[in-house]
Design an enzyme around this catalytic site. Structure first.
Site, short mmCIF file in Angstrom:
data_model
loop_
_atom_site.label_atom_id
_atom_site.label_comp_id
_atom_site.label_asym_id
_atom_site.label_seq_id
_atom_site.Cartn_x
_atom_site.Cartn_y
_atom_site.Cartn_z
N GLU A 1 -14.17 -36.06 22.68
CA GLU A 1 -13.09 -36.24 23.66
C GLU A 1 -11.76 -36.21 22.92
OE1 GLU A 1 -13.20 -39.71 26.28
OE2 GLU A 1 -15.37 -39.46 26.51
N GLU B 1 -18.74 -44.64 23.47
CA GLU B 1 -17.75 -45.66 23.12
C GLU B 1 -18.23 -47.10 23.33
OE1 GLU B 1 -14.14 -44.80 25.21
OE2 GLU B 1 -13.78 -42.96 24.10
C1 BGC Z 1 -13.42 -42.52 27.98
C2 BGC Z 1 -13.14 -41.79 29.27
C3 BGC Z 1 -11.72 -42.05 29.72
C4 BGC Z 1 -10.79 -41.55 28.64
C5 BGC Z 1 -9.31 -41.69 28.96
C6 BGC Z 1 -12.29 -42.52 26.99
O1 BGC Z 1 -12.16 -43.77 26.43
O2 BGC Z 1 -14.62 -42.09 27.41
O3 BGC Z 1 -14.08 -42.18 30.22
O4 BGC Z 1 -11.42 -41.49 30.95
O5 BGC Z 1 -11.02 -42.27 27.45
O6 BGC Z 1 -8.95 -43.01 29.11
#
Ligand code: BGC
Length: 444
Positions: free
Chosen positions: A352, A167
């Site tokens: 993610e 990111e």
């Molecule tokens: C990040 C994580 C973070 C998650 C939730 C993502 O932007 O890669 O490190 O914990 O979002 O906020």
């Protein structure tokens, strides 16, 4: 995996974490400090003054965590390497004990049938490099490529999937525009340089991988649809700016070798002239793209919002997570289809996806009932399946996160885990969502 699963048999099911958020022991065994160690120890920077000093103690408990992943039926684990654990000053002297930790982690994953996906940079720049200008410096690209080369030589014999950066938008926006994340600056001109140097660093590491690595490398972008809040031209233009700033800022240089023209307008006088040769470097072929998806932004014109003059409006009737994000599963399908327009058949991973909800404080009867998270995952896994059915070359899905962990400046106040962590005892308890993640039988 259940034979009747609608997903391909070799589809990867994993969870994701990052070093500073789960490992703890940030200075153990010769490790150097990172900007997150420094930031979290600066009074007033994080909720409750929380730090990653202990976090989930994954540094010592990784074997237990891997056994949990195996028992949940997962087939992959996305984690990040802490740069300052393996190179305490960011460059130069290697810390063998740091490398040995990741050796043990990777070997234990493989022994349990879990495929590692390694992130080289998840926001924790070595503090010594920050003292030398950090990501604002053009030299940061070669610092990063040298570190990446070390990791490739140490682990590429066992790691098939690498990603350079997690990111870059968040690194620049949180770290250099709003100052809510390390290193906590607020300077638009710095942010423009940082994003550019991150992209150069990514590309330089990919070049190093072509020389030293034998498997696959990509990058992880956080993407979200920006929908105009109304048909008013001002809102439509605001949504276009928000999209250029968050999504196209990274997709377009990586794929097309240019920045979206809106960026010059958004940054104004802070927008530098970049050397033309940088763009052919940045447009380096990659082997796959990782997409982090959490929400969408319904966007309206807002003259006070820096830097885009665009902000998100809440949708009556929608569910919101504890971090204030709208639950909008259709946006995952939309995002994957859009990436396909840019990248064609390039393999994609959802690297993610997940949500913080106010879970019960303590486990009961050996579990934690988290119906909102169960519903969140069912709907988003369904949205991923829809993208697959519409021709997206989607190869895997990683939930954020395996464990409740250190949520950056929110400290331990937001729980994203499939597995509950009691931060007093560090005891792990799988939540209902952990068992509901992987679909079996008929499509979700
Ligand atoms: C990040 C994580 C973070 C998650 C939730 C993502 O932007 O890669 O490190 O914990 O979002 O906020």
């Amino acid at each position: 995996m259940n034979e009747k699963s609608p997903f391909p048999a070799d589809f990867l099911w994993g969870t994701a974490t990052s070093a500073y958020q789960v490992e703890g022991s940030p200075l153990a065994d010769g490790a150097g400090a990172s900007i997150w160690h420094r930031f979290s120890h600066t009074p007033g920077r994080t909720h409750n003054g929380d730090t990653g000093d202990v976090a989930c103690d994954h540094y010592h408990r990784f074997a237990e965590d891997i056994a949990l992943m195996r028992d949940l039926g997962l087939s992959a684990y996305r984690f990040s390497i802490s740069w300052s654990r393996v190179l305490p000053a960011g460059q130069g002297t290697v810390n063998p004990k740091g490398l040995a930790f990741y050796d043990r982690l990777i070997d234990t994953l493989l022994a349990n049938g879990l495929q590692p996906m390694v992130t080289l940079y998840h926001w924790d720049l070595p503090a010594d490099l920050d003292d030398r200008g950090g990501w604002r410096e053009r030299d940061a690209a070669s610092w990063f490529a040298d570190y990446a080369g070390l990791a490739f030589r140490a682990f590429d014999d066992r790691v098939n999937l690498w990603t350079t950066l997690n990111e870059p938008w968040v690194v620049a926006d949180g770290g250099y525009v709003h100052g809510t994340l390390a290193p906590g600056h607020r300077d638009l001109a710095e942010a423009a340089l940082v994003s550019h140097n991150l992209l150069r660093a990514h590309a330089t590491a990919v070049q190093a991988y072509r020389a030293e690595g034998k498997h696959e490398i990509g990058i992880v972008l956080n993407l979200e649809p920006k929908h105009p809040a109304s048909d008013a031209p001002a809102d439509v233009a605001a949504a276009r700016r928000a999209d250029a700033y968050m999504n196209r800022y990274y997709l377009e240089p990586l794929v097309l070798g240019t920045y979206p023209p809106e960026l010059a307008e958004i940054f104004g006088a802070a927008w530098p002239r970049f050397p033309g040769a940088d763009f052919s470097l940045i447009r380096q072929p990659i082997d796959f793209l990782g997409v982090n998806y959490y929400t969408r932004g319904v966007t309206r014109h807002d003259a006070t919002a820096i830097p885009t003059r665009a902000s998100s409006v809440r949708q009556p009737g929608s569910t919101y997570t504890e971090t204030g994000w709208e639950v909008y599963p259709a946006g995952l399908t939309e995002t994957l289809l859009r990436v396909r327009e840019y990248c064609g058949d390039l393999p994609l991973y959802v690297t993610e996806n997940g949500a913080a909800f106010p879970d019960p404080e303590h486990p009961a009867n050996g579990t934690v009932d988290d119906p909102l998270r169960v519903a969140y995952y069912r709907a988003h896994v369904g949205a991923a399946l829809e993208a697959l059915r519409r021709g997206v070359n989607l190869r895997g899905y990683f939930a954020w996160s395996l464990l409740d962990n250190y949520e950056w400046s929110h400290g331990y106040s937001k729980r994203f885990g499939l597995v509950h962590v009691d931060f007093e005892t560090l005891r792990r308890t799988p939540k209902a969502s952990a068992r509901a993640l992987i679909p079996s039988g008929s499509p979700p």
